[in-house]
Design a protein around this motif. Structure first.
Motif, PDB file in Angstrom:
ATOM      1  N   LYS A  26      60.442 -46.589  37.264  1.00  0.00           N
ATOM      2  CA  LYS A  26      59.075 -46.633  36.723  1.00  0.00           C
ATOM      3  C   LYS A  26      58.120 -45.898  37.661  1.00  0.00           C
ATOM      4  CE  LYS A  26      59.811 -50.925  34.181  1.00  0.00           C
ATOM      5  NZ  LYS A  26      59.546 -52.378  34.119  1.00  0.00           N
ATOM      6  N   LEU A  27      58.599 -45.625  38.861  1.00  0.00           N
ATOM      7  CA  LEU A  27      57.892 -44.806  39.850  1.00  0.00           C
ATOM      8  C   LEU A  27      58.762 -43.592  40.109  1.00  0.00           C
ATOM      9  CD1 LEU A  27      55.433 -44.878  41.936  1.00  0.00           C
ATOM     10  CD2 LEU A  27      57.118 -45.707  43.598  1.00  0.00           C
ATOM     11  N   LYS A  28      58.151 -42.417  40.137  1.00  0.00           N
ATOM     12  CA  LYS A  28      58.937 -41.193  40.342  1.00  0.00           C
ATOM     13  C   LYS A  28      59.312 -41.028  41.813  1.00  0.00           C
ATOM     14  CE  LYS A  28      57.415 -38.502  36.357  1.00  0.00           C
ATOM     15  NZ  LYS A  28      56.925 -37.184  35.894  1.00  0.00           N
ATOM     16  N   TRP A  29      60.430 -40.380  42.033  1.00  0.00           N
ATOM     17  CA  TRP A  29      60.895 -40.129  43.394  1.00  0.00           C
ATOM     18  C   TRP A  29      60.024 -39.099  44.108  1.00  0.00           C
ATOM     19  CZ3 TRP A  29      65.071 -42.289  46.158  1.00  0.00           C
ATOM     20  CH2 TRP A  29      65.751 -43.303  45.475  1.00  0.00           C
ATOM     21  N   THR A  30      59.140 -38.447  43.379  1.00  0.00           N
ATOM     22  CA  THR A  30      58.196 -37.509  44.006  1.00  0.00           C
ATOM     23  C   THR A  30      56.968 -38.234  44.546  1.00  0.00           C
ATOM     24  OG1 THR A  30      57.410 -37.101  41.754  1.00  0.00           O
ATOM     25  CG2 THR A  30      58.852 -35.438  42.729  1.00  0.00           C
ATOM     26  N   LYS A  89      80.311 -40.163  44.177  1.00  0.00           N
ATOM     27  CA  LYS A  89      80.571 -39.298  45.317  1.00  0.00           C
ATOM     28  C   LYS A  89      80.301 -37.843  44.947  1.00  0.00           C
ATOM     29  CE  LYS A  89      84.109 -38.493  48.843  1.00  0.00           C
ATOM     30  NZ  LYS A  89      85.464 -38.867  49.295  1.00  0.00           N
ATOM     31  N   GLY A  90      79.581 -37.144  45.821  1.00  0.00           N
ATOM     32  CA  GLY A  90      79.328 -35.730  45.601  1.00  0.00           C
ATOM     33  C   GLY A  90      78.268 -35.428  44.566  1.00  0.00           C
ATOM     34  N   ALA A  91      77.510 -36.452  44.152  1.00  0.00           N
ATOM     35  CA  ALA A  91      76.486 -36.248  43.120  1.00  0.00           C
ATOM     36  C   ALA A  91      75.287 -37.157  43.390  1.00  0.00           C
ATOM     37  CB  ALA A  91      77.062 -36.540  41.731  1.00  0.00           C
ATOM     38  N   GLY A  92      74.192 -36.861  42.689  1.00  0.00           N
ATOM     39  CA  GLY A  92      73.026 -37.743  42.712  1.00  0.00           C
ATOM     40  C   GLY A  92      72.501 -38.056  44.105  1.00  0.00           C
ATOM     41  N   ALA A  96      75.673 -42.386  37.756  1.00  0.00           N
ATOM     42  CA  ALA A  96      75.552 -40.940  37.936  1.00  0.00           C
ATOM     43  C   ALA A  96      74.550 -40.592  39.024  1.00  0.00           C
ATOM     44  CB  ALA A  96      75.133 -40.288  36.617  1.00  0.00           C
ATOM     45  N   PHE A  97      73.557 -41.452  39.213  1.00  0.00           N
ATOM     46  CA  PHE A  97      72.559 -41.210  40.248  1.00  0.00           C
ATOM     47  C   PHE A  97      72.854 -41.987  41.529  1.00  0.00           C
ATOM     48  CE2 PHE A  97      68.423 -42.326  42.300  1.00  0.00           C
ATOM     49  CZ  PHE A  97      68.107 -41.053  42.749  1.00  0.00           C
ATOM     50  N   LYS A 118      59.651 -33.377  51.099  1.00  0.00           N
ATOM     51  CA  LYS A 118      59.037 -33.215  49.773  1.00  0.00           C
ATOM     52  C   LYS A 118      60.007 -32.537  48.810  1.00  0.00           C
ATOM     53  CE  LYS A 118      54.578 -32.640  49.581  1.00  0.00           C
ATOM     54  NZ  LYS A 118      53.195 -32.074  49.605  1.00  0.00           N
ATOM     55  N   GLY A 119      60.733 -31.538  49.295  1.00  0.00           N
ATOM     56  CA  GLY A 119      61.719 -30.859  48.457  1.00  0.00           C
ATOM     57  C   GLY A 119      62.863 -31.775  48.078  1.00  0.00           C
ATOM     58  N   THR A 120      63.303 -32.592  49.039  1.00  0.00           N
ATOM     59  CA  THR A 120      64.369 -33.561  48.753  1.00  0.00           C
ATOM     60  C   THR A 120      63.914 -34.580  47.721  1.00  0.00           C
ATOM     61  OG1 THR A 120      65.372 -33.308  50.946  1.00  0.00           O
ATOM     62  CG2 THR A 120      65.845 -35.354  49.765  1.00  0.00           C
ATOM     63  N   ALA A 121      62.663 -35.029  47.836  1.00  0.00           N
ATOM     64  CA  ALA A 121      62.118 -35.987  46.864  1.00  0.00           C
ATOM     65  C   ALA A 121      62.125 -35.389  45.460  1.00  0.00           C
ATOM     66  CB  ALA A 121      60.701 -36.400  47.271  1.00  0.00           C
ATOM     67  N   ALA A 122      61.788 -34.103  45.350  1.00  0.00           N
ATOM     68  CA  ALA A 122      61.782 -33.441  44.040  1.00  0.00           C
ATOM     69  C   ALA A 122      63.198 -33.362  43.469  1.00  0.00           C
ATOM     70  CB  ALA A 122      61.183 -32.040  44.168  1.00  0.00           C
ATOM     71  N   GLU A 123      64.182 -33.073  44.318  1.00  0.00           N
ATOM     72  CA  GLU A 123      65.574 -33.023  43.856  1.00  0.00           C
ATOM     73  C   GLU A 123      66.060 -34.412  43.431  1.00  0.00           C
ATOM     74  OE1 GLU A 123      67.299 -31.227  47.395  1.00  0.00           O
ATOM     75  OE2 GLU A 123      67.682 -29.386  46.278  1.00  0.00           O
ATOM     76  N   LEU A 124      65.682 -35.442  44.178  1.00  0.00           N
ATOM     77  CA  LEU A 124      66.037 -36.816  43.815  1.00  0.00           C
ATOM     78  C   LEU A 124      65.435 -37.189  42.465  1.00  0.00           C
ATOM     79  CD1 LEU A 124      65.613 -38.447  47.328  1.00  0.00           C
ATOM     80  CD2 LEU A 124      67.719 -38.520  45.975  1.00  0.00           C
ATOM     81  N   GLU A 125      64.197 -36.798  42.236  1.00  0.00           N
ATOM     82  CA  GLU A 125      63.550 -37.127  40.954  1.00  0.00           C
ATOM     83  C   GLU A 125      64.254 -36.419  39.794  1.00  0.00           C
ATOM     84  OE1 GLU A 125      61.380 -38.257  37.757  1.00  0.00           O
ATOM     85  OE2 GLU A 125      61.551 -39.210  39.729  1.00  0.00           O
ATOM     86  N   ALA A 126      64.617 -35.169  39.984  1.00  0.00           N
ATOM     87  CA  ALA A 126      65.315 -34.426  38.908  1.00  0.00           C
ATOM     88  C   ALA A 126      66.640 -35.095  38.571  1.00  0.00           C
ATOM     89  CB  ALA A 126      65.547 -32.975  39.340  1.00  0.00           C
ATOM     90  N   ALA A 127      67.384 -35.508  39.596  1.00  0.00           N
ATOM     91  CA  ALA A 127      68.679 -36.178  39.365  1.00  0.00           C
ATOM     92  C   ALA A 127      68.488 -37.549  38.726  1.00  0.00           C
ATOM     93  CB  ALA A 127      69.428 -36.298  40.686  1.00  0.00           C
ATOM     94  N   ALA A 128      67.479 -38.281  39.180  1.00  0.00           N
ATOM     95  CA  ALA A 128      67.218 -39.619  38.629  1.00  0.00           C
ATOM     96  C   ALA A 128      66.792 -39.523  37.170  1.00  0.00           C
ATOM     97  CB  ALA A 128      66.150 -40.326  39.456  1.00  0.00           C
ATOM     98  N   ALA A 129      65.891 -38.599  36.872  1.00  0.00           N
ATOM     99  CA  ALA A 129      65.384 -38.456  35.497  1.00  0.00           C
ATOM    100  C   ALA A 129      66.528 -38.195  34.524  1.00  0.00           C
ATOM    101  CB  ALA A 129      64.360 -37.321  35.445  1.00  0.00           C
ATOM    102  N   LYS A 130      67.468 -37.347  34.928  1.00  0.00           N
ATOM    103  CA  LYS A 130      68.615 -37.042  34.065  1.00  0.00           C
ATOM    104  C   LYS A 130      69.509 -38.274  33.895  1.00  0.00           C
ATOM    105  CE  LYS A 130      72.335 -33.657  33.459  1.00  0.00           C
ATOM    106  NZ  LYS A 130      73.321 -34.653  33.029  1.00  0.00           N
ATOM    107  N   ALA A 131      69.788 -38.983  34.985  1.00  0.00           N
ATOM    108  CA  ALA A 131      70.704 -40.134  34.933  1.00  0.00           C
ATOM    109  C   ALA A 131      70.113 -41.283  34.119  1.00  0.00           C
ATOM    110  CB  ALA A 131      71.023 -40.604  36.344  1.00  0.00           C
ATOM    111  N   TYR A 132      68.821 -41.531  34.254  1.00  0.00           N
ATOM    112  CA  TYR A 132      68.209 -42.650  33.524  1.00  0.00           C
ATOM    113  C   TYR A 132      68.031 -42.323  32.045  1.00  0.00           C
ATOM    114  CZ  TYR A 132      67.214 -45.530  37.642  1.00  0.00           C
ATOM    115  OH  TYR A 132      67.330 -46.332  38.758  1.00  0.00           O
ATOM    116  N   GLN A 133      68.045 -41.017  31.678  1.00  0.00           N
ATOM    117  CA  GLN A 133      67.952 -40.615  30.267  1.00  0.00           C
ATOM    118  C   GLN A 133      69.292 -40.798  29.559  1.00  0.00           C
ATOM    119  OE1 GLN A 133      66.568 -36.591  30.037  1.00  0.00           O
ATOM    120  NE2 GLN A 133      64.495 -37.166  29.483  1.00  0.00           N
ATOM    121  N   ASP A 134      70.379 -40.469  30.271  1.00  0.00           N
ATOM    122  CA  ASP A 134      71.724 -40.454  29.658  1.00  0.00           C
ATOM    123  C   ASP A 134      72.142 -41.833  29.183  1.00  0.00           C
ATOM    124  OD1 ASP A 134      71.762 -37.801  30.184  1.00  0.00           O
ATOM    125  OD2 ASP A 134      73.072 -37.916  31.936  1.00  0.00           O
TER     126      ASP A 134
END
Length: 441
Positions: A227-231, A406-409, A401-402, A425-441
């Motif tokens: 409910k809070l973004k990783w960014t 191993k080797g992902a998320g 998935a998030f 900050k860049g790592t946070a953006a990558e974490l948010e992209a991975a989380a958003a995809k995993a929570y959608q699936d």
């Protein structure tokens, strides 16, 4: 895959205490009878446990049999509980009770309609004898389905008392003090920390403790539920705090490269093995089992812990994990299965495994004297004493998935961050992209 880490690790934790399996208290257990009312019935229990964990849980099941007359049969599922249990349900061979290792799996089972709500007797005991947070993690949509029987304390920093004494430092109270003490340990000839970067789950635990203390429980809950973004700035701040440790070559045994090639057992060996390389290793209470069983360390004398210290003016964190007992609707003997759960709510049941070692109970009524050594008693006291401020391992609440592959998320991205912590900050953006995809699936 997510569960494998807990199975392999906590199976190391049975400190060879060779104590009997009789429940303490001696009186009749009302949950499940005490009058052999279930004689002739069999309860099938499925769970991930193997090795010493399975043997010690069998002692609990044997105590249930002695009370009620019901026989029990334990079926080890291996790592993927949901797949195995799902196939057994489809094949008309559902177990009666499942020991579920993650909040996310419990929620999945409930949403599929596989679970029976806990009986009023069990729920009343949970209300009276467990902190409300354990009921929250066992509930879905306001209905209680899971009883947290076994817990892990993942906010413990383990150290060699000799290494700290040689450096002239005492267990720290704050994160900054911990890093300062680490530099002093390093100056005395050992690295401060052994970091198990090859196992991505250990890095999630580092992050979770820092985040819970620094950002607070409300934001922790929001991030765990996505409910809070990783960014969010609070995530970037926590990564920055973690990055200070990761990039400090004085603090990490062998530096970042070696940390990325160090698995969890090896990280414990670097502190408690025959050729120590570091003074401290962060991980859960199960470190004690590896130090004792593999390196013959006396817990409390040769190996001890201090609570993960408060970060940035926050409260010292208490992050936990655990195994919840649930009853399947399709089990052939779900009624007797519920009687087993009622028994598992009692301090008598918890005392059986507590005496055997490698176990913590969230049950407030369990006498700390049931534990076999002072360090385990201190760990249990810390866990129970944290009450409602305990928070469940965040990655175990996330989709696999998030949070558990191993080797992902999150596992992979935090390993990448350990390798190069220059851009939180860049790592946070990558974490948010991975989380958003995993929570959608």
């Amino acid at each position: 895959m997510m569960r494998r880490r807990t199975t392999l690790l906590t199976s190391c934790t049975a400190l060879a205490l060779a104590l009997g399996a009789t429940a303490c208290g001696g009186g009749p257990v009302t949950a499940g009878g005490g009058d052999k009312a279930l004689s002739g019935q069999t309860v099938t229990v499925a769970g991930v446990w193997s090795g010493s964990e399975q043997k010690n849980f069998q002692k609990v099941l044997d105590a249930f049999t002695a009370k009620t007359g019901a026989k029990t049969q334990f079926v080890s599922t291996g790592d993927n509980v949901s797949t195995v249990v799902g196939s057994k349900i489809e094949g008309g061979n559902a177990p009666d009770v499942v020991m579920v290792p993650q909040v996310g799996v419990l929620q999945q089972f409930a949403k599929k309609g596989w679970l029976k709500p806990l009986s009023p007797t069990a729920e009343q005991t949970v209300d009276a004898d467990f902190a409300p947070v354990w009921k929250k993690y066992g509930s879905v949509g306001g209905t209680l389905y899971g009883l947290y029987f076994k817990a892990a304390h993942k906010s413990t920093v383990w150290y060699s008392p000799g290494a700290l004494a040689q450096a002239g430092v005492k267990p720290p109270k704050t994160y900054d003090e911990m890093l300062k003490a680490g530099h002093t340990v390093s100056d005395s000839g050992l690295a401060a920390f052994a970091v198990a970067g090859q196992d991505g789950w250990t890095l999630t635990d580092w992050f979770e403790n820092i985040y819970l203390s620094q950002a607070g429980p409300e934001k922790y809950d929001a991030l765990a539920a996505h409910k809070l973004k990783w960014t969010d700035a609070s995530v970037v701040r926590a990564l920055t705090t973690l990055g200070k440790l990761f990039k400090d070559k004085q603090l990490i045994a062998g530096g970042q490269k070696e940390a990325l090639n160090t698995d969890f057992p090896s990280s414990v060996e670097k502190v408690f093995g025959p050729k120590p390389e570091a003074g401290m290793v962060y991980e859960g209470d199960f470190v004690a089992g590896v130090a004792h069983d593999q390196f013959q360390k006396t817990i409390g004398k040769d190996a001890n812990f201090f609570p993960f210290p408060a970060v940035g003016g926050g409260t010292a964190p208490v992050v936990s994990g655990g195994d919840a007992a649930v009853v399947l609707k399709d089990g052939k003997n779900a009624k007797a299965g519920m009687k087993l759960l009622e028994y598992l709510t009692t301090p008598e049941a918890a005392a059986v495994w507590a005496k055997a070692g490698g176990f913590l109970s969230p049950n407030k009524k369990l006498d700390l004297a049931a534990y076999g050594d002072d360090v385990t008693r201190a760990t249990a006291k810390s866990l129970v004493g944290a009450g409602d401020s305990v928070r469940f391992d965040m990655s175990d609440q996330a989709p696999a998935a998030f949070g558990g592959t191993k080797g992902a998320g999150e596992w992979k991205l935090l390993q990448d961050f350990l390798r190069d912590p220059s851009d939180p900050k860049g790592t946070a953006a990558e974490l948010e992209a991975a989380a958003a995809k995993a929570y959608q699936d």
